[in-house]
Design a protein around this motif. Structure first.
Motif, mmCIF file in Angstrom:
data_model
loop_
_atom_site.group_PDB
_atom_site.id
_atom_site.type_symbol
_atom_site.label_atom_id
_atom_site.label_comp_id
_atom_site.label_asym_id
_atom_site.label_seq_id
_atom_site.Cartn_x
_atom_site.Cartn_y
_atom_site.Cartn_z
ATOM 1 N N SER A 75 9.690 5.570 -26.707
ATOM 2 C CA SER A 75 9.312 5.631 -25.924
ATOM 3 C C SER A 75 8.852 6.836 -24.690
ATOM 4 N N GLN A 76 9.322 7.598 -24.827
ATOM 5 C CA GLN A 76 8.955 8.796 -24.539
ATOM 6 C C GLN A 76 7.628 9.315 -24.593
ATOM 7 N N ALA A 77 7.230 9.030 -26.341
ATOM 8 C CA ALA A 77 5.808 9.727 -26.557
ATOM 9 C C ALA A 77 4.693 8.052 -25.604
ATOM 10 N N GLU A 78 5.231 7.019 -26.091
ATOM 11 C CA GLU A 78 4.766 5.951 -25.476
ATOM 12 C C GLU A 78 4.434 6.035 -24.248
ATOM 13 N N ALA A 79 4.917 6.383 -23.476
ATOM 14 C CA ALA A 79 4.910 6.503 -21.555
ATOM 15 C C ALA A 79 3.880 8.049 -21.911
ATOM 16 N N ALA A 80 4.491 9.131 -22.202
ATOM 17 C CA ALA A 80 3.265 10.238 -22.260
ATOM 18 C C ALA A 80 1.749 9.971 -22.694
ATOM 19 N N GLY A 81 1.575 9.285 -23.961
ATOM 20 C CA GLY A 81 -0.182 8.802 -23.948
ATOM 21 C C GLY A 81 -0.774 7.247 -23.299
ATOM 22 N N SER A 82 0.416 6.735 -22.584
ATOM 23 C CA SER A 82 -0.472 5.708 -21.872
ATOM 24 C C SER A 82 -1.026 6.627 -20.658
ATOM 25 N N LYS A 83 -0.622 8.345 -20.392
ATOM 26 C CA LYS A 83 -2.206 8.616 -19.238
ATOM 27 C C LYS A 83 -2.650 9.796 -19.648
ATOM 28 N N SER A 84 -3.126 9.380 -21.182
ATOM 29 C CA SER A 84 -3.705 9.962 -21.694
ATOM 30 C C SER A 84 -5.680 9.653 -22.147
ATOM 31 N N SER A 85 -6.216 10.276 -22.142
ATOM 32 C CA SER A 85 -7.655 9.973 -21.677
ATOM 33 C C SER A 85 -7.357 8.925 -22.895
ATOM 34 N N ASN A 86 -7.460 9.222 -24.415
ATOM 35 C CA ASN A 86 -7.883 8.361 -25.526
ATOM 36 C C ASN A 86 -6.173 7.886 -25.815
ATOM 37 N N GLY A 87 -5.293 8.063 -25.521
ATOM 38 C CA GLY A 87 -3.683 7.081 -25.162
ATOM 39 C C GLY A 87 -3.235 7.927 -27.162
ATOM 40 N N GLN A 88 -3.546 8.673 -27.411
ATOM 41 C CA GLN A 88 -3.157 9.416 -28.790
ATOM 42 C C GLN A 88 -2.152 10.747 -27.362
ATOM 43 N N VAL A 89 -1.126 11.377 -28.672
ATOM 44 C CA VAL A 89 0.279 12.141 -28.048
ATOM 45 C C VAL A 89 0.786 12.393 -29.418
ATOM 46 N N THR A 90 0.969 14.098 -29.363
ATOM 47 C CA THR A 90 2.686 14.192 -29.926
ATOM 48 C C THR A 90 3.326 15.319 -29.367
ATOM 49 N N MET A 91 4.982 14.860 -29.419
ATOM 50 C CA MET A 91 5.481 15.255 -29.221
ATOM 51 C C MET A 91 7.109 16.074 -30.075
ATOM 52 N N GLU A 92 7.343 16.336 -29.515
ATOM 53 C CA GLU A 92 8.079 17.137 -30.996
ATOM 54 C C GLU A 92 9.478 17.635 -29.766
ATOM 55 N N PHE A 93 10.708 17.137 -30.454
ATOM 56 C CA PHE A 93 12.065 17.473 -29.659
ATOM 57 C C PHE A 93 13.078 17.531 -30.604
ATOM 58 N N TYR A 94 13.726 18.286 -29.997
ATOM 59 C CA TYR A 94 14.895 19.334 -30.296
ATOM 60 C C TYR A 94 16.293 18.832 -30.591
ATOM 61 N N PRO A 95 16.896 17.641 -31.212
ATOM 62 C CA PRO A 95 18.113 17.474 -30.295
ATOM 63 C C PRO A 95 19.355 18.154 -30.855
ATOM 64 N N ALA A 96 19.159 19.311 -32.055
ATOM 65 C CA ALA A 96 20.320 20.109 -32.396
ATOM 66 C C ALA A 96 20.310 21.332 -31.446
ATOM 67 N N LYS A 97 19.622 21.347 -31.087
ATOM 68 C CA LYS A 97 19.975 22.315 -29.266
ATOM 69 C C LYS A 97 20.220 21.293 -28.548
ATOM 70 N N ASP A 98 19.562 20.555 -28.426
ATOM 71 C CA ASP A 98 20.420 19.583 -26.777
ATOM 72 C C ASP A 98 21.767 19.596 -26.901
ATOM 73 N N LYS A 99 22.167 18.911 -28.254
ATOM 74 C CA LYS A 99 24.091 18.547 -29.120
ATOM 75 C C LYS A 99 24.320 19.397 -29.892
ATOM 76 N N PRO A 100 24.787 20.594 -29.402
ATOM 77 C CA PRO A 100 25.166 21.604 -30.269
ATOM 78 C C PRO A 100 26.609 21.076 -31.250
ATOM 79 N N SER A 101 27.068 20.932 -30.503
ATOM 80 C CA SER A 101 28.423 20.276 -31.875
ATOM 81 C C SER A 101 28.368 18.922 -32.297
ATOM 82 N N SER A 102 26.791 18.382 -32.485
ATOM 83 C CA SER A 102 26.588 17.477 -33.392
ATOM 84 C C SER A 102 26.578 18.132 -34.849
ATOM 85 N N GLN A 103 27.385 17.899 -36.227
ATOM 86 C CA GLN A 103 26.434 18.626 -37.112
ATOM 87 C C GLN A 103 25.831 17.490 -37.871
#
Length: 385
Positions: A75-103
Motif C-alpha cells: 500500500s505504501q509503494a502504490e501510494a508513492a507510485g501514484s505520485k511519480s510521473s510514470n507510476g513506477q517506484v521501488t521501496m525498501e523496508f527493514y522489518p528486522a530493524k523495526d522489530k528487533p525482538s522478532s526472530q
C-alpha cells in the motif's frame, strides 16, 4: 490492490526471509537451490536459497503474519507510485530493524510497483456540425495500444454546450468593449417631503406613497469600455426607458389645475387605486469595478455614477366603485412635473445578482406648483452580464 503487485512483492519477501546471513544475497551463484511456484493470472513466485537447509527453514516463518506485513508495504509503494510521473517506484523496508525482538522478521523487503496508467493521445477535428474524435491509449506494462474513432453525435451535446459556454465567457472576459441589456424592477419612494396645502380645508396635510403599489421598471441598453486588458475598471453609459408609478396612500388623488397640482381627498368616493404614472428617457453614465477570483471568474461588482433624463409622458389613473359599477378614470397631462430629472445611482452585484438604487436630486414637481418631494428608486436588475 492488484494481484500481480501483491504476488510480485510476496516473492521478494520470501526471498529475503530465506537468507540466513546478514549480507544481501547475490544471485550470481549458479548452484543455488530454487523453488518456482506458478500462480494464477500468469504470475510466478521464485524462492532462491544457498542450500536445502535454508529452504527447510521457511517453515519457521508465519506466512499469515508476513502477508499482513507485506500488504502494508505494498500500500505504501502504490501510494508513492501514484505520485511519480510514470507510476513506477521501488521501496525498501527493514522489518528486522523495526522489530528487533522478532526472530522471524525479514531483514529486508524490496517492493517494486510498476504503474498501470495508460498513455493517451487524443485528436479532435471539427468541421461545422460534423466531427471526428480519435483516441489512442497505450498500456505501459504490456505495450498494447487501443485506438477508437468516433463520429461526432448527439451524445456529446452536453460537452459541446459546456465548451461553447466556456469559450463565450473567455471571449467576453477578454473584450475591451461591449454592450448589455438589462431590466430594472423595483419600487419608488418619496423623500424630503413637505406637507401640502389642502385646497378644501386650507390646512397643511402630510402625504405618502403606498410601499408596494409605487413600482419602478426600466429597460436599459448599456454600452461599456474596459480601462485595460486586465483592468477591473469599466466605464459605461447607455439609454434607458423608465416607468414610474406613484400610488398615493389613503383616499386621495392628484388633481391638476392651471397653476399647480394638488392632492385632493376623495370625499364620498372610495378610491381602490389612485396613482400618477410617468415615462422618462434617461441617460445613465458611470464606472464599475469588477472583482475576479483566481480563475478570472467575476464574483462581485460595485458601480457608481449619475443620470439625466427627460419626461416624455405622464397620466393619472383612479379606480373606484360608484352606483354598482367599477370606474377607471385616466387623464393625461403634464401635471406640473419637472421635465428634466437628474441624480445619482449605485449598483452592487454578486455573480448574476444585482441591486440598484437611484436618487433624483431635483424635485418631482416644479417649484411651488405641486407637492414638494424627491424620488428614490431601488430594486433588482436582471441582465445578460
Amino acid at each position: 490492490m492488484k494481484p500481480a503487485f501483491f504476488c510480485a512483492a510476496t516473492a521478494a519477501l520470501l526471498l529475503s526471509g530465506a537468507a540466513a546471513s546478514a549480507r544481501p544475497y547475490a544471485p550470481a551463484a549458479g548452484n543455488d537451490d530454487t523453488i518456482l511456484v506458478k500462480l494464477p493470472n500468469q504470475v510466478s513466485m521464485t524462492i532462491v536459497a544457498r542450500d536445502k537447509k535454508q529452504l527447510r527453514e521457511l517453515k519457521e516463518y508465519k506466512l499469515d503474519s508476513l502477508m499482513i506485513m507485506l500488504s502494508g508495504y505494498i500500500s505504501q509503494a502504490e501510494a508513492a507510485g501514484s505520485k511519480s510521473s510514470n507510476g513506477q517506484v521501488t521501496m525498501e523496508f527493514y522489518p528486522a530493524k523495526d522489530k528487533p525482538s522478532s526472530q522471524a522478521a525479514p531483514e529486508q523487503v524490496r517492493v517494486t510497483v510498476r504503474g498501470g496508467q495508460t498513455k493517451t493521445d487524443r485528436v479532435e477535428v471539427m468541421m461545422g456540425k460534423m466531427g471526428i474524435k480519435v483516441e489512442s491509449d497505450q498500456e505501459i506494462d504490456t505495450g498494447k495500444e487501443h485506438v477508437s474513432i468516433k463520429w461526432n453525435n448527439d451524445d456529446d451535446d452536453d460537452t459541446k454546450r459546456d465548451s461553447l459556454k466556456q469559450v463565450r465567457r473567455q471571449v467576453k472576459r477578454d473584450k475591451l468593449t461591449g454592450s448589455d441589456f438589462g431590466v430594472d424592477l423595483g419600487l419608488n419612494a418619496l423623500v424630503n417631503r413637505k406637507p401640502y396645502l389642502d385646497p378644501t380645508s386650507g390646512q397643511e396635510q402630510a402625504f405618502d406613497l403606498r410601499p408596494f403599489g409605487s413600482r419602478y421598471i426600466s429597460l436599459n441598453w448599456n454600452f461599456w469600455a474596459r480601462a485595460g486588458k486586465n483592468s477591473p475598471l469599466y466605464f459605461h453609459l447607455g439609454p434607458e426607458v423608465a416607468f414610474n408609478n406613484y400610488m398615493l396612500e389613503g383616499n386621495r388623488r392628484f388633481v391638476q389645475t392651471d397653476q399647480r397640482t394638488n392632492i385632493a381627498a376623495g370625499g364620498d368616493v372610495q378610491y381602490e387605486k389612485s396613482k400618477l404614472a410617468t415615462t422618462n428617457l434617461n441617460l445613465p453614465v458611470g464606472f464599475t469595478l469588477k472583482f475576479r477570483n483566481e480563475k478570472h471568474d467575476e464574483i462581485m461588482r460595485i458601480g457608481a455614477g449619475g443620470f439625466v433624463g427627460y419626461r416624455i409622458g405622464a397620466h393619472t389613473k383612479v379606480k373606484y366603485e360608484q352606483d354598482g359599477r367599477t370606474h377607471k378614470d385616466k387623464d393625461r397631462g403634464s401635471y406640473n412635473l419637472e421635465d428634466f430629472q437628474y441624480g445619482v445611482q449605485g449598483t452592487l452585484g454578486i455573480r448574476g445578482f444585482d441591486l440598484f438604487a437611484k436618487y433624483n436630486m431635483n424635485d418631482l414637481f416644479k417649484e411651488n406648483r405641486g407637492p414638494k418631494a424627491q424620488v428614490v428608486s431601488f430594486g433588482i436588475t436582471f441582465s445578460d452580464i
